[in-house]
Write a protein that holds these residues in place. Structure first.
Motif, PDB file in Angstrom:
ATOM      1  N   ARG A 150       0.839  -1.203   0.000  1.00  0.00           N
ATOM      2  CA  ARG A 150       0.000   0.000   0.000  1.00  0.00           C
ATOM      3  C   ARG A 150       0.874   1.254   0.000  1.00  0.00           C
ATOM      4  NH1 ARG A 150      -5.244   1.260   2.623  1.00  0.00           N
ATOM      5  NH2 ARG A 150      -5.235  -0.850   3.479  1.00  0.00           N
ATOM      6  N   ASP A 151       1.898   1.243   0.855  1.00  0.00           N
ATOM      7  CA  ASP A 151       2.806   2.394   0.929  1.00  0.00           C
ATOM      8  C   ASP A 151       3.567   2.577  -0.381  1.00  0.00           C
ATOM      9  OD1 ASP A 151       1.995   2.873   3.506  1.00  0.00           O
ATOM     10  OD2 ASP A 151       3.708   1.862   4.438  1.00  0.00           O
ATOM     11  N   ALA A 152       3.992   1.450  -0.976  1.00  0.00           N
ATOM     12  CA  ALA A 152       4.754   1.525  -2.225  1.00  0.00           C
ATOM     13  C   ALA A 152       3.891   2.027  -3.378  1.00  0.00           C
ATOM     14  CB  ALA A 152       5.337   0.148  -2.559  1.00  0.00           C
ATOM     15  N   VAL A 153       2.648   1.555  -3.448  1.00  0.00           N
ATOM     16  CA  VAL A 153       1.734   2.000  -4.503  1.00  0.00           C
ATOM     17  C   VAL A 153       1.476   3.497  -4.371  1.00  0.00           C
ATOM     18  CG1 VAL A 153      -0.649   1.864  -5.345  1.00  0.00           C
ATOM     19  CG2 VAL A 153       0.626  -0.232  -4.864  1.00  0.00           C
ATOM     20  N   ASP A 154       1.259   3.942  -3.133  1.00  0.00           N
ATOM     21  CA  ASP A 154       0.973   5.359  -2.909  1.00  0.00           C
ATOM     22  C   ASP A 154       2.208   6.244  -3.087  1.00  0.00           C
ATOM     23  OD1 ASP A 154      -1.678   4.903  -2.398  1.00  0.00           O
ATOM     24  OD2 ASP A 154      -1.438   4.779  -0.227  1.00  0.00           O
ATOM     25  N   GLY A 155       3.360   5.713  -2.670  1.00  0.00           N
ATOM     26  CA  GLY A 155       4.546   6.560  -2.646  1.00  0.00           C
ATOM     27  C   GLY A 155       5.496   6.432  -3.817  1.00  0.00           C
ATOM     28  N   SER A 156       5.444   5.291  -4.526  1.00  0.00           N
ATOM     29  CA  SER A 156       6.440   5.043  -5.573  1.00  0.00           C
ATOM     30  C   SER A 156       5.910   5.214  -6.989  1.00  0.00           C
ATOM     31  CB  SER A 156       7.011   3.616  -5.427  1.00  0.00           C
ATOM     32  OG  SER A 156       7.636   3.445  -4.175  1.00  0.00           O
ATOM     33  N   LEU A 157       4.600   5.078  -7.158  1.00  0.00           N
ATOM     34  CA  LEU A 157       4.042   5.117  -8.503  1.00  0.00           C
ATOM     35  C   LEU A 157       3.484   6.495  -8.852  1.00  0.00           C
ATOM     36  CD1 LEU A 157       2.048   1.744  -8.672  1.00  0.00           C
ATOM     37  CD2 LEU A 157       4.478   2.167  -9.082  1.00  0.00           C
ATOM     38  N   THR A 158       3.550   6.823 -10.139  1.00  0.00           N
ATOM     39  CA  THR A 158       2.909   8.044 -10.615  1.00  0.00           C
ATOM     40  C   THR A 158       1.395   7.810 -10.620  1.00  0.00           C
ATOM     41  OG1 THR A 158       2.905   7.390 -12.943  1.00  0.00           O
ATOM     42  CG2 THR A 158       4.892   8.492 -12.106  1.00  0.00           C
ATOM     43  N   VAL A 159       0.636   8.872 -10.800  1.00  0.00           N
ATOM     44  CA  VAL A 159      -0.821   8.750 -10.831  1.00  0.00           C
ATOM     45  C   VAL A 159      -1.256   7.792 -11.936  1.00  0.00           C
ATOM     46  CG1 VAL A 159      -2.977   9.996 -11.235  1.00  0.00           C
ATOM     47  CG2 VAL A 159      -1.179  11.040  -9.845  1.00  0.00           C
ATOM     48  N   LYS A 160      -0.650   7.913 -13.118  1.00  0.00           N
ATOM     49  CA  LYS A 160      -1.017   7.049 -14.246  1.00  0.00           C
ATOM     50  C   LYS A 160      -0.628   5.607 -13.981  1.00  0.00           C
ATOM     51  CE  LYS A 160      -1.135  10.280 -18.133  1.00  0.00           C
ATOM     52  NZ  LYS A 160      -0.580  10.588 -19.477  1.00  0.00           N
ATOM     53  N   GLN A 161       0.577   5.402 -13.433  1.00  0.00           N
ATOM     54  CA  GLN A 161       1.027   4.044 -13.135  1.00  0.00           C
ATOM     55  C   GLN A 161       0.108   3.387 -12.121  1.00  0.00           C
ATOM     56  OE1 GLN A 161       5.054   4.788 -11.913  1.00  0.00           O
ATOM     57  NE2 GLN A 161       5.909   4.338 -13.926  1.00  0.00           N
ATOM     58  N   ARG A 162      -0.300   4.147 -11.119  1.00  0.00           N
ATOM     59  CA  ARG A 162      -1.177   3.599 -10.083  1.00  0.00           C
ATOM     60  C   ARG A 162      -2.526   3.218 -10.684  1.00  0.00           C
ATOM     61  NH1 ARG A 162      -5.073   4.829  -6.132  1.00  0.00           N
ATOM     62  NH2 ARG A 162      -4.624   3.838  -4.126  1.00  0.00           N
ATOM     63  N   ALA A 163      -3.093   4.077 -11.527  1.00  0.00           N
ATOM     64  CA  ALA A 163      -4.388   3.790 -12.138  1.00  0.00           C
ATOM     65  C   ALA A 163      -4.327   2.538 -13.009  1.00  0.00           C
ATOM     66  CB  ALA A 163      -4.848   4.986 -12.959  1.00  0.00           C
ATOM     67  N   ILE A 164      -3.269   2.418 -13.808  1.00  0.00           N
ATOM     68  CA  ILE A 164      -3.119   1.249 -14.683  1.00  0.00           C
ATOM     69  C   ILE A 164      -2.891  -0.009 -13.856  1.00  0.00           C
ATOM     70  CG2 ILE A 164      -1.664   0.184 -16.448  1.00  0.00           C
ATOM     71  CD1 ILE A 164      -3.465   2.399 -17.485  1.00  0.00           C
ATOM     72  N   PHE A 165      -2.056   0.085 -12.827  1.00  0.00           N
ATOM     73  CA  PHE A 165      -1.764  -1.072 -11.973  1.00  0.00           C
ATOM     74  C   PHE A 165      -3.029  -1.562 -11.279  1.00  0.00           C
ATOM     75  CE2 PHE A 165      -0.655  -2.918  -7.876  1.00  0.00           C
ATOM     76  CZ  PHE A 165       0.252  -3.890  -8.252  1.00  0.00           C
ATOM     77  N   VAL A 166      -3.771  -0.632 -10.699  1.00  0.00           N
ATOM     78  CA  VAL A 166      -4.996  -0.995  -9.992  1.00  0.00           C
ATOM     79  C   VAL A 166      -6.010  -1.601 -10.962  1.00  0.00           C
ATOM     80  CG1 VAL A 166      -6.994  -0.087  -8.741  1.00  0.00           C
ATOM     81  CG2 VAL A 166      -4.692   0.674  -8.137  1.00  0.00           C
ATOM     82  N   ALA A 167      -6.145  -1.006 -12.138  1.00  0.00           N
ATOM     83  CA  ALA A 167      -7.117  -1.494 -13.117  1.00  0.00           C
ATOM     84  C   ALA A 167      -6.805  -2.916 -13.561  1.00  0.00           C
ATOM     85  CB  ALA A 167      -7.153  -0.562 -14.323  1.00  0.00           C
ATOM     86  N   LEU A 168      -5.558  -3.172 -13.923  1.00  0.00           N
ATOM     87  CA  LEU A 168      -5.187  -4.481 -14.468  1.00  0.00           C
ATOM     88  C   LEU A 168      -4.976  -5.538 -13.390  1.00  0.00           C
ATOM     89  CD1 LEU A 168      -2.683  -3.540 -17.325  1.00  0.00           C
ATOM     90  CD2 LEU A 168      -5.023  -4.347 -17.556  1.00  0.00           C
TER      91      LEU A 168
END
Length: 203
Positions: free
Chosen positions: A139-157
């Motif tokens: 959770r911390d890595a997703v919030d802190g390491s990914l860009t907004v676009k990367q997070r959206a794509i990661f969560v979606a897929l």
């Protein structure tokens, strides 16, 4: 170019009544294609009745607009109807993608989503000691390491399990661009988990 295709092109480029008749016939054909494709995908979208028919009409109408705007791109390498078919399928995919995303927002994750994330991320139980700690670390890595676009794509897929083609249609991106974004996201997340001592560094 075969004679049937040549007739379609000539009629659609006509400035008179022939044009209107051709557009009407084209829309009817594309509407049948859109309805057939939506019925084929019925198990993945859950649409029915007026909502399904409305989406089919929208897809057919938008496909007509795209086709008439790109007539000069038709080179006769396939039949005109085969070429037009692809526009209808693309519009159906786009409309379904928009429908899916409006009903399944990917901007937030609930507790259950986070609990599933280690498995979706491809981590085996033997790779980590405590799942709860790992979930917090991810959770911390997703919030802190990914860009907004990367997070959206990661969560979606990865988390929501949205089909890649749906995501491509909705975002207007390409398969390669999304693959690259996912590769970078996974690399960043794994690096963060290695740095935190949750995973061993690869070879």
């Amino acid at each position: 170019m075969d004679s049937e295709s040549a007739h379609w092109i000539a009629a659609l480029q006509d400035s008179g009544i022939g044009h209107d008749d051709a557009v009407g016939r084209l829309h009817e054909m594309l509407l049948r294609i859109a309805r057939s494709e939506l019925n084929r995908r019925r198990g993945s979208h859950g649409l029915a009745g007026p909502e399904l028919d409305d989406l089919a009409y929208q897809a057919a109408a938008d496909a007509v607009v795209s086709i008439t705007a790109k007539l000069e791109d038709f080179r006769g390498e396939s039949r005109f109807t085969t070429w037009a078919y692809k526009f209808a399928i693309l519009e159906v995919s786009s409309k379904l993608g928009r429908h899916y995303w409006t009903r399944h927002p990917t901007t937030s994750l609930d507790a259950e989503d986070w609990e599933r994330l280690p498995d979706r991320f491809g981590l085996r139980p033997e790779e980590y000691a405590g799942q709860r700690d790992l979930v917090c670390a991810i959770r911390d890595a997703v919030d802190g390491s990914l860009t907004v676009k990367q997070r959206a794509i990661f969560v979606a897929l990865v988390v929501r399990g949205i089909p890649l083609d749906t995501l491509v249609a909705q975002t207007g991106s390409t398969r390669n661009a999304i693959y690259k974004m996912m590769f970078d996201a996974r690399r960043k997340l794994r690096a963060a988990l290695v740095a935190g001592g949750y995973l061993e560094e690869d070879g």
